[in-house]
Design an enzyme around this catalytic site. Structure first.
Site, mmCIF file in Angstrom:
data_model
loop_
_atom_site.group_PDB
_atom_site.id
_atom_site.type_symbol
_atom_site.label_atom_id
_atom_site.label_comp_id
_atom_site.label_asym_id
_atom_site.label_seq_id
_atom_site.Cartn_x
_atom_site.Cartn_y
_atom_site.Cartn_z
ATOM 1 N N TYR A 1 26.165 38.096 40.785
ATOM 2 C CA TYR A 1 25.605 38.142 39.569
ATOM 3 C C TYR A 1 24.172 37.740 39.633
ATOM 4 O O TYR A 1 23.439 38.015 38.522
ATOM 5 C CB TYR A 1 26.204 36.737 38.855
ATOM 6 C CG TYR A 1 27.809 36.879 38.542
ATOM 7 C CD1 TYR A 1 27.987 38.186 37.529
ATOM 8 C CD2 TYR A 1 28.686 36.388 38.929
ATOM 9 C CE1 TYR A 1 29.115 38.330 37.156
ATOM 10 C CE2 TYR A 1 30.217 36.649 38.686
ATOM 11 C CZ TYR A 1 30.468 37.660 37.578
ATOM 12 O OH TYR A 1 31.528 37.956 37.409
ATOM 13 N N ASP B 1 48.225 35.550 39.226
ATOM 14 C CA ASP B 1 47.162 36.093 38.095
ATOM 15 C C ASP B 1 46.067 37.065 38.602
ATOM 16 O O ASP B 1 45.174 37.274 37.917
ATOM 17 C CB ASP B 1 46.239 34.655 37.957
ATOM 18 C CG ASP B 1 45.471 34.305 39.087
ATOM 19 O OD1 ASP B 1 45.594 35.077 40.168
ATOM 20 O OD2 ASP B 1 44.281 33.550 38.881
ATOM 21 N N LYS C 1 44.251 34.479 32.085
ATOM 22 C CA LYS C 1 45.351 34.731 32.938
ATOM 23 C C LYS C 1 45.577 33.584 33.932
ATOM 24 O O LYS C 1 47.003 33.700 34.017
ATOM 25 C CB LYS C 1 44.758 36.138 33.603
ATOM 26 C CG LYS C 1 43.527 36.222 34.523
ATOM 27 C CD LYS C 1 43.291 37.538 34.834
ATOM 28 C CE LYS C 1 41.940 37.656 35.679
ATOM 29 N NZ LYS C 1 40.896 37.197 34.718
#
Length: 374
Positions: free
Chosen positions: A220, A259, A190
């Protein structure tokens, strides 16, 4: 940033459906060269330099990022694609389409392969009359006078007649939309597409500031601990950025393209947060969402999971390398649910799993055509 060049082209045809030939050429020029800004009336003239069917001639104005030599190369390809045969003799002959570069900015180019301004334009009424219609005050860089005056001085006595057939100007993305949001899963492309469209269509660009979020690498490594601060910080930052950037009009840009869309905060939060955390974030989101400008077009880029993982690995962000296919599938399901239930947005779904719109022009133009025709 690439330079925007203004060029004037002459188009002619004397075979088949002549108006259709001109329209097809205009469409291809808009697609492969740059936006067609003006189109003259169609003028009918007798064949020039040989005996044959009458010609339909027009002139157009276009903007392009191509240099003059690349422009010539592209126009020759368009002629061939539209059915023009290679010349079999030196004399003038019938043609399904003929495209000549008349002017390119204010440049003078005298080379073996290209002469600009066109060497014979001032001597041809079928060129000068339609050109004077769309560019009367443009100065010929060698004659040093306005096109309209040069047209009056043209010694060509050929009869020229305006035809009452209207050619259609291709619709530009900036003519259709004020604000486009491009979305997709992690690694869908994107941001790359947003940047490319912004460059080609002179759009103000809004890019998500994910790299500035200190919670992202921590998330993460420990999703349970850092999910809520991550999603809250993203929501706050998205709201602030969109509020600021969408509220500031740029006189030098045609439209706005981003985006991301703020609704992605809920999509990711559904996957990463506990139920009570999600409900709290949803309350805050609902308050913010009322104040956010909605896009005229919401584009969702679909990539299959295998391609997403390949793209994530290729771009090499260390904190993303632990992303699993199951996590990506959950995000995908969240987007699918949003697309199916959202009723207040124009949503265009484009499957790019088999496309490489960065390296392959035909794949990029496929996406542009989808946006223009939606």
């Amino acid at each position: 940033m690439q330079t925007q060049n203004i060029t004037y082209l002459s188009l002619g045809t004397n075979q088949g459906d002549k108006a259709k030939n001109l329209q097809n050429a205009i469409n291809q020029i808009d697609k492969k060269v740059g936006n067609v800004l003006q189109i003259s009336s169609i003028y009918k003239t007798a064949s020039w330099g040989f005996n044959s069917d009458d010609f339909y001639n027009i002139c157009i104005k276009a903007v392009t990022k191509l240099d003059a030599y690349k422009l010539l190369e592209t126009l020759l390809i368009i002629e061939k694609d539209l059915g023009r045969q290679q010349k079999t003799k030196e004399e003038y002959e019938d043609r399904i389409i003929d495209i000549d570069i008349l002017l390119f900015n204010n440049d003078v180019i005298l080379s073996k392969d290209l002469i600009i301004p066109h060497a014979k334009m001032l001597a041809r009424r079928f060129v000068m009359i339609p050109l004077a219609e769309i560019a009367p005050s443009i100065i010929h860089p060698i004659a040093k006078e306005q096109i309209t005056n040069s047209a009056k001085k043209c010694n060509d006595n050929s009869e020229i007649q305006s035809i009452d057939i209207k050619l259609l100007q291709p619709v530009s993305i900036s003519d259709k939309y004020n604000y486009i949001a491009i979305e997709g899963n992690i690694g869908a492309g994107k941001t790359s597409l947003t940047k490319k469209l912004s460059e080609d269509f002179n759009a103000k660009i809004i890019l998500e500031r994910f790299a500035e979020n200190a919670f992202l690498p921590k998330f993460y490594n420990d999703k349970e601990r850092f999910a809520f601060p991550l999603e809250m910080s993203f929501l706050a930052d998205r709201y602030q950025q969109l509020t600021d950037d969408l509220g500031q009009f740029d006189l030098f840009k045609s439209f706005i393209i981003s985006d991301y869309y703020i609704f992605k905060s809920l999509i990711f939060a559904q996957v990463t947060l506990q139920k009570d955390e999600y409900l709290l974030l949803r309350k805050i989101f609902n308050i913010m969402y009322k104040e956010i400008t909605k896009p005229d077009l919401y584009i969702y880029l679909y990539q299959n999971t295998e391609r997403l993982l390949e793209n994530i690995k290729t771009r090499g962000r260390s904190y993303e390398q632990r992303i699993t296919s199951s996590y990506l599938k959950k995000i995908q399901e969240g987007y699918q649910g949003f697309i199916k239930t959202e009723e207040n947005l124009k949503i265009l779904l484009i499957d790019v799993s088999e496309k490489d719109f960065i390296k392959k022009n035909e794949d990029y133009h496929y996406i542009v055509d989808k946006i223009k025709c939606f």
